[in-house]
Motif scaffolding. Structure first.
Motif, mmCIF file in Angstrom:
data_model
loop_
_atom_site.group_PDB
_atom_site.id
_atom_site.type_symbol
_atom_site.label_atom_id
_atom_site.label_comp_id
_atom_site.label_asym_id
_atom_site.label_seq_id
_atom_site.Cartn_x
_atom_site.Cartn_y
_atom_site.Cartn_z
ATOM 1 N N TRP A 158 5.201 2.701 -2.286
ATOM 2 C CA TRP A 158 5.369 1.407 -1.975
ATOM 3 C C TRP A 158 5.274 1.202 -0.584
ATOM 4 C CZ3 TRP A 158 5.710 -1.829 -5.851
ATOM 5 C CH2 TRP A 158 6.073 -1.432 -6.913
ATOM 6 N N GLU A 159 5.052 2.273 0.474
ATOM 7 C CA GLU A 159 5.423 2.020 1.995
ATOM 8 C C GLU A 159 4.197 1.104 2.295
ATOM 9 O OE1 GLU A 159 6.362 4.439 5.750
ATOM 10 O OE2 GLU A 159 5.845 5.463 3.920
ATOM 11 N N HIS A 160 3.041 1.464 1.803
ATOM 12 C CA HIS A 160 1.680 0.952 2.201
ATOM 13 C C HIS A 160 1.165 -0.018 1.265
ATOM 14 C CE1 HIS A 160 1.560 3.981 5.492
ATOM 15 N NE2 HIS A 160 1.672 4.967 4.628
ATOM 16 N N ARG A 161 2.101 -0.415 0.543
ATOM 17 C CA ARG A 161 1.405 -1.495 -0.698
ATOM 18 C C ARG A 161 1.767 -2.688 -0.032
ATOM 19 N NH1 ARG A 161 0.485 -1.858 -5.963
ATOM 20 N NH2 ARG A 161 0.411 0.484 -6.502
ATOM 21 N N ASP A 162 0.877 -3.774 -0.387
ATOM 22 C CA ASP A 162 1.168 -5.010 0.428
ATOM 23 C C ASP A 162 1.523 -5.896 -0.937
ATOM 24 O OD1 ASP A 162 1.043 -7.407 1.563
ATOM 25 O OD2 ASP A 162 -1.199 -7.816 1.259
ATOM 26 N N GLU A 163 2.686 -6.556 -0.841
ATOM 27 C CA GLU A 163 3.009 -7.138 -1.976
ATOM 28 C C GLU A 163 3.529 -8.514 -1.521
ATOM 29 O OE1 GLU A 163 4.325 -6.367 -5.366
ATOM 30 O OE2 GLU A 163 3.002 -4.947 -5.082
ATOM 31 N N SER A 164 3.004 -9.180 -0.626
ATOM 32 C CA SER A 164 3.116 -10.500 -0.040
ATOM 33 C C SER A 164 2.440 -11.494 -1.107
ATOM 34 C CB SER A 164 2.533 -10.573 1.263
ATOM 35 O OG SER A 164 1.077 -10.537 0.998
ATOM 36 N N HIS A 165 1.707 -11.202 -1.712
ATOM 37 C CA HIS A 165 1.110 -12.064 -2.624
ATOM 38 C C HIS A 165 1.829 -11.977 -4.038
ATOM 39 C CE1 HIS A 165 -0.555 -8.231 -3.812
ATOM 40 N NE2 HIS A 165 -0.736 -8.735 -5.025
ATOM 41 N N ASN A 166 2.721 -10.960 -4.246
ATOM 42 C CA ASN A 166 3.521 -11.096 -5.645
ATOM 43 C C ASN A 166 4.986 -11.511 -5.350
ATOM 44 O OD1 ASN A 166 4.123 -10.385 -8.102
ATOM 45 N ND2 ASN A 166 4.240 -8.079 -7.622
#
Length: 141
Positions: free
Chosen positions: A69-77
Motif C-alpha cells: 500500500w505504501e506506493h499505491r495511489d488510491e486517490s481515485h478510489n
C-alpha cells in the motif's frame, strides 16, 4: 534503565526525589564498577519486561503495508472498491501452493514407479541377455 535515568534527572530538582534519584546517579557515575557486578544488581532492581508476543505480528503488518500500500495511489478510489489485481495475486499464491502439494505427491509416485521398474529391469538384465541371445538364434534359423 530508562526509568532509573529519568528518576535521577527528576530527583536532582526535587527534595523528595534525592534519595531515589541519588542511587542511580551514583551508580551511573561509577561506570567501571557498574559493569563488573553492579550491572546485574541494577537490572534486578529495574522492571523486566517479557518479550512481546505481538511484535512479530506488528512487524509483518508493517512490511505488508510497505510492500502493498505504501506506493499505491488510491486517490481515485474514493468508494474504496475492491482491487481485483490484489485478489488475483493473493489467490494465485494459494492455488500455486495447493498445486505444488499435488505435484509433489505425483512426482513421488512416479519416482517410486521408476525405481521399481529399474529394479525389475536389473533383475531381468542378467536373465534377459540370455533370453535375447536365444531369440536371436531362433530368428536366424
Amino acid at each position: 534503565r530508562i526509568f532509573k535515568a529519568d528518576a535521577g534527572k527528576g530527583g536532582a530538582g526535587g527534595d523528595g526525589g534525592d534519595g531515589d534519584g541519588g542511587e542511580p546517579a551514583a551508580s551511573e557515575e561509577s561506570g567501571g564498577g557498574k559493569e563488573g557486578g553492579g550491572g546485574d544488581e541494577e537490572e534486578e532492581k529495574g522492571v523486566k519486561l517479557a518479550p512481546s508476543k505481538f511484535l512479530n505480528v506488528i512487524r509483518r503488518g508493517a512490511e505488508q503495508y510497505a510492500s502493498v500500500w505504501e506506493h499505491r495511489d488510491e486517490s481515485h478510489n474514493l468508494a474504496q472498491k475492491h482491487d481485483t489485481e490484489l485478489i488475483k495475486a493473493d489467490k494465485r499464491l494459494e492455488i500455486e501452493a495447493e498445486i505444488r502439494v499435488q505435484v509433489d505427491e505425483l512426482m513421488r509416485e512416479e519416482l517410486s514407479n521408476l525405481k521399481s521398474a529399474l529394479e525389475r529391469d536389473k533383475g531381468k538384465g542378467g536373465k534377459g541377455g540370455k533370453d535375447k541371445k536365444g531369440k536371436k538364434k531362433g530368428g536366424k534359423k
